[in-house]
Enzyme design. Structure first.
Site: not given
Ligand SMILES: Cc1ncc(C[n+]2csc(CCOP(=O)(O)OP(=O)(O)O)c2C)c(N)n1
Lengths: 360, 325
Positions: B29, B58, B60, B82, B129
């Site tokens: 991405e 988008l 995974e 990402q 994240h």
């Protein structure tokens, strides 16, 4: 793009349940082709029945029978080139056979032998997939590679109606259409995912129509009509080879037996429904009627062919079981190209146990 | 030799491997026009074009799943996830499919893909994240797990990962992407996967770490020396394969072990190392093994993450505990 995606609820059919069809259409198939197709289907049925019996006798492990789906599998594979890729799930034994997988190897697979997992080096057949839908992405990636290399193989992915509920299915169709890769998604809608009927799987009227949302062509075909499947597949393969991108084919069919040898289909299907498909819609029956009408097949030929296949099955089983080797020690060789030190230590431990005859 | 950051080293490794081997492709991405959210793939699209560098949809699972098909059919994909927290979306394709192709085909097919992903805390990211999820993947036989801690290692390890025949999960500590520069040879070189690095030799205690926490551990070890504790610091660099020999040699020398990692404590990879040491060298130990790790909670909110992460105070205290024995 929209015109490519006319919703087609109409089902492609060349041969009806009584072996009748448009004469002109049927005339386009040679006698030789029809006999070969029928022989494969009959052979597959015999093999499937034998495998089921062998499971009951404890000679092979859990088995997922495909009887009823011969036309869908064999009709589709016969439209392929030898070097095309196929991505089977556990139910595509017939497809694998026709694409070249030796019967003895199938026995090794269903007997759970290490080597049974290894497809012959000259065959583009991906390992049999157990995780529902996962292979749709592998097929897409493989087809993508073909396109990038400028080669001409097509990748064909087999899966059931249940698989179309998985995220991977949707991601695969989306990638395939965005990159316009030569992949064909071949759904055998056999009406059930184990016990769950297709109307509880999806609210779509057809699975074929799902293609529309991704920007690819979708076709619904009578999956018990080997000729319709063959013709549809041939068109899809040609389009894919010509760079026209992916296609979703829904073959409407029915599995006559249980999902696997571990379930009891009487719990979720009524006898009447099963009888209907068995009596009226059997894919072997309608093709055989056509052959008989053309004077290409007789009862005597049928008997001789079944007897011959039975012998072949026995021989393949014997071949597969005669020198069964394969030990726990071997499996360590297939984890990494070069095993780590810790893995080697474990393999050595197993080797010691093998020497002491504690393990096979 | 040029002084470059870790992110530049990663970029250079990919660029040089793409120059060397046209089978190497990059997908993920925002890896194309944007050059990656951290600019790891900056310039690759311009140099190699849109048939080698792909801005994918988008998805995974789609990125890793199609990479498997690409790899089996002749390519060597470098796929970017990402942020590592998003790898859950692709768990089957990475842990069950990529990891097992060789096994599931009894050696007929291999899956030479590299899955790169930034991970690690201390940078105030939104939820999911920063998580350090490496231990999940050391539980997937068939996968290799690599975690560099500096620019030099990142380049050599990434090149080795790209050339490896097996799937490699390459985890990049985002906090270190631009934290410091170091001298990195311009020519390509490989650091073999499964060889740990002794960051600092020492006699009193062995501190084992990897990825994001290594520079902190190294800095603290240098400071401790002045206070009379001579720590040996090992940067594992790879969790799978694991350099067990380097660990054991050090443990037998020092007799005291501390393991520092960002991931949560329970079933973290530190637990595995402690178990291996107890199996192999229990009687060389003069103290119980100490682990300084993230706590057993989801990765927390930015206002408290510095206290959650293994920090200087907790690491120093851990060493003091060990030295009391
Ligand atoms: C990811 C995943 N979920 C569940 C299962 C268990 N399971 C095996 S077959 C099956 C039904 C699949 O139905 P369908 O996709 O229609 O294929 P069919 O068996 O009818 O050929 C299920 C639920 C599985 N193998 N993988």
């Amino acid at each position: 793009m929209f015109d490519q995606n006319e919703l087609q609820f109409e089902m492609v059919q060349l041969l009806d349940e009584n072996g009748n069809g448009d004469e002109q259409e049927l005339a386009s198939f040679s006698d030789e082709f029809l006999v070969t197709l029928y022989r494969w289907m009959r052979k597959a049925r015999v093999i499937d029945e034998r495998l089921l019996k062998m499971q009951r006798q404890g000679r092979i492990g859990t088995y997922a029978p495909f009887s009823g789906q011969e036309a869908a599998q064999i009709g589709s594979v016969m439209a392929l080139r030898k070097d095309d890729w196929i991505f089977p799930s556990y139910r595509e034994i017939a497809a694998c056979l026709v694409h070249g997988l030796p019967l003895a190897q199938i026995f090794q697979y269903v007997r759970g032998r290490v080597i049974g997992k290894r497809m012959p080096d000259d065959l583009n057949i991906f390992p049999i997939q157990i995780i529902i839908g996962a292979q749709t992405l592998h097929a897409t990636g493989c087809a993508w590679a073909t396109k990038l290399k400028g080669e001409t193989q097509v990748s064909v992915c087999y899966f059931g109606d249940g698989a179309t509920s998985e995220g991977d299915f949707h991601e695969a169709l989306n990638f395939a259409a965005v990159y316009r890769v030569p992949v064909i998604f071949f759904c055998q809608n056999n009406h059930y995912a184990i016990s769950v009927p297709v109307h509880k799987q999806t609210a779509s009227r057809t699975i074929a129509q799902k293609a529309l949302a991704y920007g690819m062509k979708g076709v619904l075909v009578d999956g018990n009509d080997a000729l319709a499947v063959y013709k549809t597949m041939k068109q899809a393969v040609e389009a894919a080879r010509n760079g026209e991108g992916p296609m979703l084919i829904e073959a409407l069919t029915y599995r006559l037996g249980p999902h696997t040898t571990a379930d009891d289909p009487t719990k979720y299907r009524n006898a009447e429904e099963v009888e209907q498909w068995k009596r009226k819609k059997d894919p072997l029956h309608r093709l055989r009627v056509l052959l008989e009408k053309r004077g290409l097949w007789t009862e005597a030929q049928e008997e001789a062919w079944v007897a011959q296949v039975n012998e072949e099955v026995t021989a393949a089983y014997e071949e597969a079981t005669a020198n069964e080797t394969g030990s726990l020690v071997d499996i360590f060789d297939y984890v990494y190209g070069k095993p780590s030190k810790l893995l080697q230590e474990q393999q050595q431990e197993v080797a010691r146990r093998k020497q002491r005859k504690e393990v096979k | 030799m040029a002084e470059i950051t870790m992110i530049q080293a990663i970029n250079e490794a990919m660029r040089q491997e793409m120059e060397r081997d046209e089978r190497v492709i990059v997908l993920g991405e925002d890896v194309g026009t944007n050059g990656g959210v951290f600019r790891a793939t900056d310039g690759l699209l311009e140099q190699f074009g849109d048939q080698r560098v792909f801005d994918t949809p988008l998805a995974e699972s789609g990125i890793i799943g199609t990479s498997i098909g690409l790899a089996v059919n002749g390519f060597r994909p470098i796929a970017e996830i990402q942020f590592l927290g998003f790898v859950y979306q692709a768990m089957d394709q990475l842990a069950a499919q990529a990891a097992r192709i060789r096994f599931r085909s009894a050696g007929r097919f291999t899956c030479p893909i590299v899955v790169r992903s930034p991970y690690g805390g201390g940078v105030r990211t939104p939820e999911l994240h920063s998580d350090a999820l490496e231990a999940l993947f050391t539980h997937s036989p068939g996968l290799k797990v690599v975690m560099p801690s500096n620019a030099y290692d990142a380049k050599g390890l990434l090149i080795a990962a790209i050339r490896d025949e097996d799937p490699v999960l390459f985890l990049e500590p985002m906090k270190l992407y631009r934290a410091f520069r170091m001298e990195v040879p311009e020519e390509p070189y490989e650091i073999p996967l499964g060889k740990a690095r002794i960051v600092k030799e020492g006699e009193d205690v062995t501190i084992i770490s990897w990825g994001a926490t290594v520079p902190l551990v190294a800095k603290l070890a240098a400071e401790m020396k002045a206070q009379g504790v001579d720590a040996e610091v090992i940067d594992l660099r790879c969790l799978q394969p694991l350099d067990i020999d380097t660990i054991m040699q050090s443990v037998e020398k020092t007799g005291r072990v501390m393991i520092v990692h960002e991931a949560v404590k329970t079933n973290g990879f530190g637990a595995e190392i402690a178990a291996l040491i107890s199996e192999r060298a229990l009687f060389s130990l003069s103290a119980p093994i100490v682990r300084v790790t993230g706590y057993d909670t989801p990765y927390p909110v930015p206002s408290v993450e510095d206290d959650w992460l293994p920090n200087a105070a907790r690491i120093v205290e851990g060493v003091q505990t060990l030295m009391r024995y």
